[in-house]
Design a protein around this motif. Structure first.
Motif, PDB file in Angstrom:
ATOM      1  N   UNK A  49      17.285  -2.540  20.564  1.00  0.00           N
ATOM      2  CA  UNK A  49      17.658  -3.954  20.613  1.00  0.00           C
ATOM      3  C   UNK A  49      18.204  -4.335  21.983  1.00  0.00           C
ATOM      4  N   UNK A  50      18.918  -3.412  22.618  1.00  0.00           N
ATOM      5  CA  UNK A  50      19.395  -3.689  23.975  1.00  0.00           C
ATOM      6  C   UNK A  50      18.222  -3.816  24.938  1.00  0.00           C
ATOM      7  N   UNK A  51      17.235  -2.951  24.779  1.00  0.00           N
ATOM      8  CA  UNK A  51      16.097  -2.930  25.695  1.00  0.00           C
ATOM      9  C   UNK A  51      15.114  -4.074  25.443  1.00  0.00           C
ATOM     10  N   UNK A  52      14.834  -4.366  24.172  1.00  0.00           N
ATOM     11  CA  UNK A  52      13.772  -5.316  23.833  1.00  0.00           C
ATOM     12  C   UNK A  52      14.265  -6.669  23.328  1.00  0.00           C
ATOM     13  N   UNK A  53      15.547  -6.787  23.034  1.00  0.00           N
ATOM     14  CA  UNK A  53      16.035  -8.010  22.405  1.00  0.00           C
ATOM     15  C   UNK A  53      15.807  -7.947  20.907  1.00  0.00           C
ATOM     16  N   UNK A  54      16.011  -9.057  20.205  1.00  0.00           N
ATOM     17  CA  UNK A  54      15.861  -9.055  18.746  1.00  0.00           C
ATOM     18  C   UNK A  54      14.491  -8.544  18.300  1.00  0.00           C
ATOM     19  N   UNK A  55      14.514  -7.712  17.249  1.00  0.00           N
ATOM     20  CA  UNK A  55      13.288  -7.116  16.719  1.00  0.00           C
ATOM     21  C   UNK A  55      13.372  -7.056  15.201  1.00  0.00           C
ATOM     22  N   UNK A  56      12.212  -6.979  14.568  1.00  0.00           N
ATOM     23  CA  UNK A  56      12.148  -6.749  13.132  1.00  0.00           C
ATOM     24  C   UNK A  56      12.182  -5.245  12.875  1.00  0.00           C
ATOM     25  N   UNK A  57      12.458  -4.869  11.642  1.00  0.00           N
ATOM     26  CA  UNK A  57      12.438  -3.457  11.273  1.00  0.00           C
ATOM     27  C   UNK A  57      11.049  -2.849  11.498  1.00  0.00           C
ATOM     28  N   UNK A  58       9.962  -3.514  11.078  1.00  0.00           N
ATOM     29  CA  UNK A  58       8.645  -2.913  11.362  1.00  0.00           C
ATOM     30  C   UNK A  58       8.370  -2.727  12.856  1.00  0.00           C
ATOM     31  N   UNK A  59       8.811  -3.672  13.681  1.00  0.00           N
ATOM     32  CA  UNK A  59       8.621  -3.516  15.131  1.00  0.00           C
ATOM     33  C   UNK A  59       9.377  -2.296  15.646  1.00  0.00           C
ATOM     34  N   UNK A  60      10.626  -2.128  15.187  1.00  0.00           N
ATOM     35  CA  UNK A  60      11.408  -0.970  15.627  1.00  0.00           C
ATOM     36  C   UNK A  60      10.771   0.325  15.152  1.00  0.00           C
ATOM     37  N   UNK A  61      10.263   0.345  13.925  1.00  0.00           N
ATOM     38  CA  UNK A  61       9.612   1.541  13.402  1.00  0.00           C
ATOM     39  C   UNK A  61       8.401   1.933  14.229  1.00  0.00           C
ATOM     40  N   UNK A  62       7.587   0.934  14.566  1.00  0.00           N
ATOM     41  CA  UNK A  62       6.402   1.217  15.399  1.00  0.00           C
ATOM     42  C   UNK A  62       6.811   1.710  16.780  1.00  0.00           C
ATOM     43  N   UNK A  63       7.822   1.093  17.358  1.00  0.00           N
ATOM     44  CA  UNK A  63       8.276   1.461  18.703  1.00  0.00           C
ATOM     45  C   UNK A  63       8.717   2.921  18.769  1.00  0.00           C
ATOM     46  N   UNK A  64       9.365   3.390  17.712  1.00  0.00           N
ATOM     47  CA  UNK A  64       9.893   4.754  17.711  1.00  0.00           C
ATOM     48  C   UNK A  64       9.080   5.734  16.870  1.00  0.00           C
ATOM     49  N   UNK A  65       7.971   5.277  16.308  1.00  0.00           N
ATOM     50  CA  UNK A  65       7.134   6.114  15.430  1.00  0.00           C
ATOM     51  C   UNK A  65       7.971   6.681  14.286  1.00  0.00           C
TER      52      UNK A  65
END
Length: 151
Positions: A49-65
């Motif tokens: 969230x610090x790096x990308x700003x607001x995100x959804x849970x699915x977006x965070x899951x994809x970002x971190x696999x």
């Protein structure tokens, strides 16, 4: 054995070191800062969230696999602690965005400061060129794995 095969074997050596290094530094920070009690998963949410700003849970899951369920638990834990807050998502009414709070920023800064302090002794024997090469190799590994189907 070809040069490519030998380099692949060396990359396995690098990969074998990354996991234990990651776990040791995070475990040490957890032990040294029990009042913070931030598990690695919560820290990962805060960092994204610090790096990308607001995100959804699915977006965070994809970002971190990571699985959506795991990320949801970590985001919920962070929200319960006041480190993140849900905000409306203009693109999707049912999938909220999570945003880092001021308290989350402060907690992440404290953890990062502790990690720096733990890593500082190793910095003396490492050159900028060493670090540039390390970042380049690890980034390349991440990029290569982005194109591998993990299902």
């Amino acid at each position: 054995m070809s040069d490519s095969e030998e380099r692949a074997d060396r990359l396995v050596e690098v990969f074998d070191l990354v996991g234990p290094l990651y776990r040791r530094i995070h475990r040490k920070v957890e032990l040294d800062t029990p009042h913070m009690g931030l598990p690695a998963g919560v820290r990962a949410v805060l960092r994204m969230l610090r790096e990308h700003g607001p995100m959804t849970v699915p977006q965070m899951g994809r970002e971190q696999a990571l699985s959506r369920q795991f990320v949801q638990r970590m985001a919920n834990e962070a929200a319960t602690r006041g480190l993140v807050e849900p905000v409306p998502n203009p693109a999707h009414r049912r999938s909220v965005l999570f945003r880092l709070t001021d308290e989350g920023q402060a907690a992440l800064a404290a953890v990062t400061d502790r990690e720096r302090a733990l890593l500082r002794p190793a910095a003396g024997g490492v050159t900028d060129a060493d670090l540039d090469g390390c970042v380049r190799v690890l980034s390349r590994l991440l990029d290569a794995l982005d194109h591998v189907d993990l299902d």
